[in-house]
Design an enzyme around this catalytic site. Structure first.
Site, PDB file in Angstrom:
ATOM      1  N   SER A  12       7.525  -5.163  12.378  1.00 50.86           N
ATOM      2  CA  SER A  12       8.666  -5.281  13.295  1.00 50.86           C
ATOM      3  C   SER A  12       9.010  -6.764  13.479  1.00 50.86           C
ATOM      4  CB  SER A  12       8.329  -4.634  14.631  1.00 50.86           C
ATOM      5  OG  SER A  12       7.243  -5.314  15.208  1.00 50.86           O
ATOM      6  N   LEU A  14      11.590  -8.367  12.199  1.00 52.21           N
ATOM      7  CA  LEU A  14      12.096  -8.978  10.969  1.00 52.21           C
ATOM      8  C   LEU A  14      13.513  -9.535  11.137  1.00 52.21           C
ATOM      9  CD1 LEU A  14      11.091  -6.570   8.069  1.00 52.21           C
ATOM     10  CD2 LEU A  14      10.337  -8.914   8.431  1.00 52.21           C
ATOM     11  N   ASP A 147       6.573   4.847  11.661  1.00 52.33           N
ATOM     12  CA  ASP A 147       6.182   5.080  13.055  1.00 52.33           C
ATOM     13  C   ASP A 147       6.463   6.542  13.408  1.00 52.33           C
ATOM     14  OD1 ASP A 147       5.895   2.356  13.185  1.00 52.33           O
ATOM     15  OD2 ASP A 147       7.686   1.999  14.401  1.00 52.33           O
ATOM     16  N   THR A 189       6.037  -8.872  -3.697  1.00 53.29           N
ATOM     17  CA  THR A 189       6.960  -7.738  -3.527  1.00 53.29           C
ATOM     18  C   THR A 189       6.260  -6.432  -3.149  1.00 53.29           C
ATOM     19  OG1 THR A 189       6.880  -7.031  -5.835  1.00 53.29           O
ATOM     20  CG2 THR A 189       8.506  -8.703  -5.284  1.00 53.29           C
ATOM     21  N   CYS A 383      22.335 -15.492  39.114  1.00 53.21           N
ATOM     22  CA  CYS A 383      21.785 -14.328  39.806  1.00 53.21           C
ATOM     23  C   CYS A 383      20.649 -14.721  40.745  1.00 53.21           C
ATOM     24  CB  CYS A 383      21.379 -13.249  38.814  1.00 53.21           C
ATOM     25  SG  CYS A 383      21.406 -11.621  39.580  1.00 53.21           S
ATOM     26  N   PHE A 386      21.169 -18.142  41.764  1.00 54.78           N
ATOM     27  CA  PHE A 386      22.191 -18.286  42.815  1.00 54.78           C
ATOM     28  C   PHE A 386      21.555 -18.038  44.184  1.00 54.78           C
ATOM     29  CE2 PHE A 386      24.994 -15.578  45.483  1.00 54.78           C
ATOM     30  CZ  PHE A 386      26.025 -16.458  45.778  1.00 54.78           C
ATOM     31  N   GLU A 407      13.578  -9.832  49.601  1.00 52.46           N
ATOM     32  CA  GLU A 407      12.856  -9.351  48.417  1.00 52.46           C
ATOM     33  C   GLU A 407      11.455  -9.982  48.384  1.00 52.46           C
ATOM     34  OE1 GLU A 407      14.777 -10.254  44.633  1.00 52.46           O
ATOM     35  OE2 GLU A 407      13.237  -9.211  43.490  1.00 52.46           O
ATOM     36  N   HIS A 509      26.254 -12.545  35.899  1.00 57.35           N
ATOM     37  CA  HIS A 509      25.598 -13.073  34.687  1.00 57.35           C
ATOM     38  C   HIS A 509      26.641 -13.450  33.630  1.00 57.35           C
ATOM     39  CE1 HIS A 509      21.366 -11.913  35.521  1.00 57.35           C
ATOM     40  NE2 HIS A 509      21.935 -11.000  36.275  1.00 57.35           N
ATOM     41  N   GLU A 511      26.310 -15.236  31.116  1.00 59.83           N
ATOM     42  CA  GLU A 511      25.723 -15.370  29.770  1.00 59.83           C
ATOM     43  C   GLU A 511      25.977 -14.134  28.899  1.00 59.83           C
ATOM     44  OE1 GLU A 511      24.058 -14.896  32.535  1.00 59.83           O
ATOM     45  OE2 GLU A 511      22.179 -13.786  32.265  1.00 59.83           O
TER      46      GLU A 511
HETATM   47  N1  GLN Z   1      16.042 -10.006  42.242  1.00 60.86           N
HETATM   48  C1  GLN Z   1      17.390 -10.321  42.582  1.00 60.86           C
HETATM   49  C2  GLN Z   1      18.180  -9.086  43.003  1.00 60.86           C
HETATM   50  O1  GLN Z   1      17.766  -7.975  42.732  1.00 60.86           O
HETATM   51  C3  GLN Z   1      18.082 -11.024  41.428  1.00 60.86           C
HETATM   52  C4  GLN Z   1      18.321 -10.159  40.238  1.00 60.86           C
HETATM   53  C5  GLN Z   1      18.601 -10.920  38.983  1.00 60.86           C
HETATM   54  O2  GLN Z   1      18.399 -12.125  38.891  1.00 60.86           O
HETATM   55  N2  GLN Z   1      19.051 -10.243  37.936  1.00 60.86           N
HETATM   56  O3  GLN Z   1      19.203  -9.195  43.613  1.00 60.86           O
END
Ligand code: GLN
Length: 539
Positions: A12, A14, A147, A189, A383, A386, A407, A509, A511
């Site tokens: 795996s 690859l 597998d 090979t 996220c 922030f 949290e 996010h 990204e």
């Molecule tokens: N743990 C935080 C929340 O649940 C941030 C989540 C995250 O960064 N994706 O709000």
């Protein structure tokens, strides 16, 4: 509708995902509409509950699907947005078959892997192809041939190959490893031969072999693979290591892979080729001059794939600005334990705090944010980043020393980050966060507005906690301004520091939507700010 299935042999990791994405990009460049499906043979229904240390980053789609990171590769290479139906897992397939059985839909029949599970798999694949209106659907099968877990999927693909009319409509691409061994460095090979044999044993004959190797595979070896594996020499493609993943399509193209696929599948190739645009992007990436160094302070940095979309967003920004972006990976835990933040962050031109869950490493991240804020180092928080920027500001600027997120500390006297009432009763873990694309409204005149150039954007989310409305006023008065909000104005989406060259954090996010030639604005902004910072520093 035509299909190309990509399987993997020998081992795996690859780079099947990149191979599948690259084939997709090449066919798209020839004018075909392409989509892609990832099959993950594990029993999890989706990747939402998985620790990034096991499979890398959990990628988030527009519809809120929490999926395998390969879907991110598909989106980036194809420049298409996909939905959660494009990730088929054993969990999803069994769940729906078992639910149907409980509903009595099988009319008293015995429910079996063949045909019920295989039928469900085929139905899901065909549905995606149909609904995407694609000319070609690429199906990547996770794991390695042989597998136990992937057997029902391979059986379903074998059946589909026949039902769809053979190789003209259904092609098999097999990715294998050609290791280079010994002092003479001879490419071997045998593993490829064995893995093709394994595939044959389950009734699948590969049409194309992608041979992964450290170096380009010489003609002699291609000939040998062709002979032993019963594919034409043209169908043996060298997939050697390259500097950047974005080079892979160009390498395949050079070896005539696209032409071969078009010929073998009898595709009508009447379109202009536009791989040149991609080529230009790769050149810009490789010709980048100078350097800025950006620290990513995370908690899964041991496995770089945990932050793959951040890495790619920085690469897209690097191609755009023409400057190399070097990443300094830092483990928040180490910072916390050591305590000397300067030792870790000294010399960086930018800091990114990515998303995350749970307590571990929180204080190390907060120390990094403080350092970036106090030293005028460009900063981007995503996220959790922030939320921690909000906490750091509340603690160190506003004097609420014990400010926290509930949290991490349920009993904090200053719960600046907290659950909104609707999240408080949620007990189930999978799929219960605030997920997927949501609109964000941006204030004119803010940094965010400068970056996005508009007041209404749509970005992807994956979080449970929010800035606590009770503290918003106080925080803003102090100078940390929320310049982006949700449509109701209840959820804070973007935070910016007034007195700082570049300090921006987003609850969403960005990204996940960054693509080659279209870098996510906040990453591009970070790299530009880092260049500016470096120039001022005079190094
Ligand atoms: N743990 C935080 C929340 O649940 C941030 C989540 C995250 O960064 N994706 O709000």
């Amino acid at each position: 509708m035509k299909y190309i299935a990509v399987t993997g042999g020998v081992l795996s990791g690859l780079g099947k995902g990149i191979a599948a994405s690259s084939i997709g990009r090449l066919l798209k460049a020839r004018g075909f509409k392409v989509t892609a499906i990832k099959i993950d043979p594990y029993l999890n229904v989706d990747a939402g509950t998985m620790n990034p240390y096991q499979h890398g980053e959990v990628f988030v789609l527009g519809d809120g699907g929490e999926v395998d990171l390969d879907l991110g590769n598909y989106e980036r290479f194809l420049d298409e947005s996909l939905s959660s139906e494009h990730n088929i897992t054993t969990g999803k397939v069994y769940l729906s078959v078992i639910n149907k059985e409980r509903d009595g839909k099988y009319l008293g029949g015995t429910v079996q892997i063949i045909p019920h599970i295989t039928d469900e798999i085929k139905k899901r694949i065909r549905k995606v192809g149909r609904e995407s209106d694609a000319d070609i659907t690429i199906i990547e099968v996770g794991g390695t041939v042989g597998d136990i877990e992937s057997m029902p999927f391979l059986e379903a693909l074998r059946q589909m190959h026949r039902e769809e009319g053979g190789h003209v409509n259904f092609l098999f691409v097999h990715t294998t490893l050609v290791p280079i061994l010994g002092t003479v460095g001879e490419p071997k090979t045998k593993p490829t031969q064995h893995s093709v044999k394994e595939l044959r044993a389950i009734g699948i004959t590969p049409d194309i072999i992608l041979a992964r190797s450290e170096k380009p595979i010489p003609k002699k070896i291609k000939r040998k693979i062709s002979l032993f594996c019963d594919v034409p020499e043209r169908a043996v493609v060298s997939a050697q290591d390259v500097k950047s993943i974005y080079e892979v399509p160009l390498n395949f193209e050079k070896q005539g892979l696209t032409d071969y696929i078009i010929e073998r599948m009898e595709l009508n190739n009447g379109y202009e080729q536009d791989i040149r645009e991609w080529e230009k992007f790769v050149k810009r990436l490789e010709k980048a001059k100078g350097e800025v160094e950006i620290a990513i302070v995370g908690k899964y940095t041991g496995l770089k794939d945990s932050y793959i979309s951040h890495k790619q967003a920085l690469a897209h920004s690097s191609a755009e600005t023409g400057v190399n972006v070097k990443i300094r990976w830092l483990e928040a835990d180490d910072i916390e334990r050591d305590g000397d933040i300067d030792k870790f962050l000294h010399g960086v031109d930018g800091v990114v705090i990515p998303g995350g869950f749970g307590n571990r490493g929180i204080e190390g991240k907060i120390m990094s944010i403080k350092y970036a804020r106090e030293n005028g180092i460009p900063f981007l928080g995503i996220c959790l980043g922030f939320q921690l920027a909000t906490i750091e500001f509340s603690r160190n600027v506003l004097g609420m020393k014990e400010a926290d997120s509930t949290e991490f500390d349920r009993n904090t006297p200053y719960p600046v980050i907290d659950l909104l009432p609707e999240q408080k009763d949620v007990k189930k873990m999978g799929g219960t966060m605030r997920l997927g694309e949501q609109k964000v409204f941006i204030e004119k005149g803010s940094t965010a507005y400068k970056l996005y150039g508009k007041t209404e954007i749509s970005e992807r989310h994956r979080h449970r906690y929010e800035v606590n409305p009770d503290f918003i006023e106080k925080i803003q008065e102090g100078g940390f301004i929320f310049t982006g909000k949700d449509s109701e104005g209840i959820r804070m989406e973007i935070g910016e520091l007034k007195e700082h060259p570049y300090f921006i954090a987003t609850q969403f996010h960005p990204e996940f939507k960054s693509r080659p030639m279209k870098p996510a604005p906040v990453y591009l902004g970070l790299v530009k700010a880092a260049m500016e910072y470096r120039k001022k520093k005079g190094s």
